[in-house]
Design a protein around this motif. Structure first.
Motif, PDB file in Angstrom:
ATOM      1  N   ALA A  72       0.815  -1.215   0.000  1.00  0.00           N
ATOM      2  CA  ALA A  72       0.000   0.000   0.000  1.00  0.00           C
ATOM      3  C   ALA A  72       0.850   1.267   0.000  1.00  0.00           C
ATOM      4  O   ALA A  72       0.323   2.371  -0.122  1.00  0.00           O
ATOM      5  CB  ALA A  72      -0.916  -0.010   1.219  1.00  0.00           C
ATOM      6  N   GLY A  73       2.170   1.102   0.137  1.00  0.00           N
ATOM      7  CA  GLY A  73       3.036   2.270   0.238  1.00  0.00           C
ATOM      8  C   GLY A  73       2.804   3.006   1.551  1.00  0.00           C
ATOM      9  O   GLY A  73       2.999   4.205   1.654  1.00  0.00           O
ATOM     10  N   ASP A  74       2.365   2.261   2.563  1.00  0.00           N
ATOM     11  CA  ASP A  74       1.975   2.828   3.851  1.00  0.00           C
ATOM     12  C   ASP A  74       3.082   2.630   4.875  1.00  0.00           C
ATOM     13  O   ASP A  74       3.108   1.631   5.579  1.00  0.00           O
ATOM     14  CB  ASP A  74       0.684   2.140   4.322  1.00  0.00           C
ATOM     15  N   TRP A  75       4.018   3.566   4.908  1.00  0.00           N
ATOM     16  CA  TRP A  75       5.052   3.555   5.944  1.00  0.00           C
ATOM     17  C   TRP A  75       5.431   5.000   6.202  1.00  0.00           C
ATOM     18  O   TRP A  75       5.492   5.822   5.305  1.00  0.00           O
ATOM     19  CB  TRP A  75       6.267   2.718   5.547  1.00  0.00           C
ATOM     20  N   GLN A  76       5.646   5.313   7.476  1.00  0.00           N
ATOM     21  CA  GLN A  76       5.999   6.680   7.851  1.00  0.00           C
ATOM     22  C   GLN A  76       7.423   6.991   7.425  1.00  0.00           C
ATOM     23  O   GLN A  76       7.704   8.026   6.864  1.00  0.00           O
ATOM     24  CB  GLN A  76       5.845   6.869   9.348  1.00  0.00           C
ATOM     25  N   ASP A  77       8.306   6.076   7.717  1.00  0.00           N
ATOM     26  CA  ASP A  77       9.695   6.196   7.306  1.00  0.00           C
ATOM     27  C   ASP A  77       9.947   5.082   6.305  1.00  0.00           C
ATOM     28  O   ASP A  77       9.057   4.328   5.956  1.00  0.00           O
ATOM     29  CB  ASP A  77      10.629   6.036   8.519  1.00  0.00           C
ATOM     30  N   TYR A  78      11.169   4.950   5.865  1.00  0.00           N
ATOM     31  CA  TYR A  78      11.495   3.845   4.975  1.00  0.00           C
ATOM     32  C   TYR A  78      11.237   2.534   5.684  1.00  0.00           C
ATOM     33  O   TYR A  78      11.363   2.441   6.903  1.00  0.00           O
ATOM     34  CB  TYR A  78      12.984   3.896   4.566  1.00  0.00           C
ATOM     35  N   PRO A  79      10.894   1.504   4.928  1.00  0.00           N
ATOM     36  CA  PRO A  79      10.757   0.178   5.547  1.00  0.00           C
ATOM     37  C   PRO A  79      12.077  -0.199   6.219  1.00  0.00           C
ATOM     38  O   PRO A  79      13.150   0.256   5.808  1.00  0.00           O
ATOM     39  CB  PRO A  79      10.479  -0.742   4.360  1.00  0.00           C
TER      40      PRO A  79
ATOM     41  N   ARG B  12      26.967  11.835   2.142  1.00  0.00           N
ATOM     42  CA  ARG B  12      27.126  10.393   1.958  1.00  0.00           C
ATOM     43  C   ARG B  12      26.993   9.658   3.297  1.00  0.00           C
ATOM     44  O   ARG B  12      26.359   8.617   3.393  1.00  0.00           O
ATOM     45  CB  ARG B  12      28.473  10.087   1.294  1.00  0.00           C
ATOM     46  N   VAL B  13      27.542  10.241   4.366  1.00  0.00           N
ATOM     47  CA  VAL B  13      27.433   9.636   5.701  1.00  0.00           C
ATOM     48  C   VAL B  13      25.967   9.581   6.134  1.00  0.00           C
ATOM     49  O   VAL B  13      25.511   8.576   6.682  1.00  0.00           O
ATOM     50  CB  VAL B  13      28.291  10.418   6.732  1.00  0.00           C
ATOM     51  N   ILE B  14      25.231  10.644   5.880  1.00  0.00           N
ATOM     52  CA  ILE B  14      23.802  10.656   6.235  1.00  0.00           C
ATOM     53  C   ILE B  14      23.060   9.572   5.469  1.00  0.00           C
ATOM     54  O   ILE B  14      22.251   8.834   6.044  1.00  0.00           O
ATOM     55  CB  ILE B  14      23.195  12.045   5.968  1.00  0.00           C
ATOM     56  N   LEU B  15      23.325   9.446   4.185  1.00  0.00           N
ATOM     57  CA  LEU B  15      22.671   8.402   3.378  1.00  0.00           C
ATOM     58  C   LEU B  15      23.026   7.006   3.890  1.00  0.00           C
ATOM     59  O   LEU B  15      22.173   6.115   3.944  1.00  0.00           O
ATOM     60  CB  LEU B  15      23.060   8.543   1.906  1.00  0.00           C
ATOM     61  N   GLN B  16      24.270   6.822   4.290  1.00  0.00           N
ATOM     62  CA  GLN B  16      24.686   5.525   4.824  1.00  0.00           C
ATOM     63  C   GLN B  16      23.977   5.231   6.140  1.00  0.00           C
ATOM     64  O   GLN B  16      23.565   4.103   6.390  1.00  0.00           O
ATOM     65  CB  GLN B  16      26.201   5.483   5.011  1.00  0.00           C
ATOM     66  N   ARG B  17      23.809   6.241   6.978  1.00  0.00           N
ATOM     67  CA  ARG B  17      23.086   6.036   8.243  1.00  0.00           C
ATOM     68  C   ARG B  17      21.639   5.636   7.980  1.00  0.00           C
ATOM     69  O   ARG B  17      21.091   4.778   8.662  1.00  0.00           O
ATOM     70  CB  ARG B  17      23.098   7.296   9.094  1.00  0.00           C
ATOM     71  N   LEU B  18      21.022   6.267   7.014  1.00  0.00           N
ATOM     72  CA  LEU B  18      19.631   5.935   6.701  1.00  0.00           C
ATOM     73  C   LEU B  18      19.505   4.511   6.167  1.00  0.00           C
ATOM     74  O   LEU B  18      18.467   3.876   6.338  1.00  0.00           O
ATOM     75  CB  LEU B  18      19.064   6.938   5.698  1.00  0.00           C
ATOM     76  N   ALA B  19      20.547   4.008   5.525  1.00  0.00           N
ATOM     77  CA  ALA B  19      20.514   2.659   4.970  1.00  0.00           C
ATOM     78  C   ALA B  19      21.007   1.595   5.941  1.00  0.00           C
ATOM     79  O   ALA B  19      20.807   0.411   5.710  1.00  0.00           O
ATOM     80  CB  ALA B  19      21.364   2.609   3.690  1.00  0.00           C
ATOM     81  N   ASP B  20      21.608   2.005   7.053  1.00  0.00           N
ATOM     82  CA  ASP B  20      22.222   1.070   7.992  1.00  0.00           C
ATOM     83  C   ASP B  20      21.178   0.467   8.929  1.00  0.00           C
ATOM     84  O   ASP B  20      20.527   1.193   9.681  1.00  0.00           O
ATOM     85  CB  ASP B  20      23.290   1.804   8.807  1.00  0.00           C
ATOM     86  N   PRO B  21      20.998  -0.853   8.914  1.00  0.00           N
ATOM     87  CA  PRO B  21      19.993  -1.480   9.783  1.00  0.00           C
ATOM     88  C   PRO B  21      20.333  -1.384  11.270  1.00  0.00           C
ATOM     89  O   PRO B  21      19.467  -1.583  12.113  1.00  0.00           O
ATOM     90  CB  PRO B  21      19.962  -2.936   9.317  1.00  0.00           C
ATOM     91  N   ARG B  22      21.578  -1.047  11.602  1.00  0.00           N
ATOM     92  CA  ARG B  22      21.970  -0.926  13.015  1.00  0.00           C
ATOM     93  C   ARG B  22      21.579   0.419  13.621  1.00  0.00           C
ATOM     94  O   ARG B  22      21.564   0.567  14.836  1.00  0.00           O
ATOM     95  CB  ARG B  22      23.475  -1.136  13.169  1.00  0.00           C
ATOM     96  N   VAL B  23      21.273   1.390  12.788  1.00  0.00           N
ATOM     97  CA  VAL B  23      20.879   2.706  13.283  1.00  0.00           C
ATOM     98  C   VAL B  23      19.417   2.634  13.718  1.00  0.00           C
ATOM     99  O   VAL B  23      18.563   2.183  12.949  1.00  0.00           O
ATOM    100  CB  VAL B  23      21.077   3.790  12.192  1.00  0.00           C
ATOM    101  N   PRO B  24      19.125   3.058  14.944  1.00  0.00           N
ATOM    102  CA  PRO B  24      17.747   2.971  15.449  1.00  0.00           C
ATOM    103  C   PRO B  24      16.762   3.770  14.584  1.00  0.00           C
ATOM    104  O   PRO B  24      17.101   4.819  14.027  1.00  0.00           O
ATOM    105  CB  PRO B  24      17.833   3.585  16.851  1.00  0.00           C
ATOM    106  N   ALA B  25      15.544   3.260  14.485  1.00  0.00           N
ATOM    107  CA  ALA B  25      14.501   3.904  13.683  1.00  0.00           C
ATOM    108  C   ALA B  25      14.244   5.329  14.155  1.00  0.00           C
ATOM    109  O   ALA B  25      13.983   6.223  13.336  1.00  0.00           O
ATOM    110  CB  ALA B  25      13.222   3.081  13.730  1.00  0.00           C
ATOM    111  N   GLU B  26      14.331   5.557  15.458  1.00  0.00           N
ATOM    112  CA  GLU B  26      14.088   6.904  15.988  1.00  0.00           C
ATOM    113  C   GLU B  26      15.116   7.895  15.441  1.00  0.00           C
ATOM    114  O   GLU B  26      14.775   9.027  15.079  1.00  0.00           O
ATOM    115  CB  GLU B  26      14.136   6.884  17.510  1.00  0.00           C
ATOM    116  N   GLU B  27      16.384   7.478  15.376  1.00  0.00           N
ATOM    117  CA  GLU B  27      17.408   8.366  14.830  1.00  0.00           C
ATOM    118  C   GLU B  27      17.151   8.644  13.355  1.00  0.00           C
ATOM    119  O   GLU B  27      17.267   9.782  12.894  1.00  0.00           O
ATOM    120  CB  GLU B  27      18.805   7.761  15.009  1.00  0.00           C
TER     121      GLU B  27
END
Length: 129
Positions: A41-48, A94-109
Motif C-alpha cells: 500500500a506504500g503505507d510507511w511513515q519512514d522507509y521500511p 554520503r554519511v547521512i545516506l549511509q546512516r539511513l541505509a544502515d539497519p543498526r541505526v535505530p529507527a528513531e534516529e
C-alpha cells in the motif's frame, strides 16, 4: 510507489514460481503479513526497515540493490557513472545516506534525520543581497 510495485512483482513471482501465498512468503522471508500489506500500500511513515527488506530479497533471490533503488536509496553495488557535469555527493551527505541505509541505526534516529531533511528541503532559499 516504486517499492510497492517491486514488492507486488516479487509476490506475484513467488506465487507463480513457488506456489507461495502471502502467509508462505511471510514465513520464508521473516517479514510479517501486515508489513507486506503495508509495503504494498506504500503505507510507511519512514522507509521500511532495511534489514527486513534485505531478508525479503534474500529469501526470494532478488537483488537487494533493486529494492534499495525502488526506495530511492543508494544501493550497495558499484556506483553508477556520474555525468561529467554532475557534482559529487559531499562526504557528510554520503554519511547521512549511509546512516539511513544502515539497519543498526535505530529507527528513531532515522526519523529525526528525515524530519530535519524535510524541514531543510521546504525552507525558502535566502538570496544574498
Amino acid at each position: 510507489m516504486a517499492f510497492a510495485r517491486f514488492v507486488r512483482r516479487a509476490i506475484d513471482d513467488a506465487r507463480e514460481e513457488r506456489g507461495w501465498t502471502v502467509s508462505d512468503l511471510a514465513a520464508h522471508t521473516g517479514v510479517g503479513r501486515s508489513t507486506v500489506f503495508r509495503w504494498l500500500a506504500g503505507d510507511w511513515q519512514d522507509y521500511p526497515e532495511l534489514a527486513k527488506v534485505r531478508g525479503f530479497c534474500t529469501a526470494l533471490d532478488l537483488p537487494v540493490a533493486a529494492a534499495f533503488r525502488a526506495l530511492g536509496l543508494p544501493d550497495a553495488g558499484p556506483a553508477p557513472r556520474r555525468p561529467a557535469d554532475e557534482t559529487p555527493v559531499e562526504a557528510d551527505v554520503r554519511v547521512i545516506l549511509q546512516r539511513l541505509a544502515d539497519p543498526r541505526v535505530p529507527a528513531e534516529e532515522k526519523h529525526h534525520i528525515r524530519d530535519l531533511l524535510r524541514y531543510l528541503a521546504r525552507r525558502p532559499i535566502r538570496r544574498a543581497g
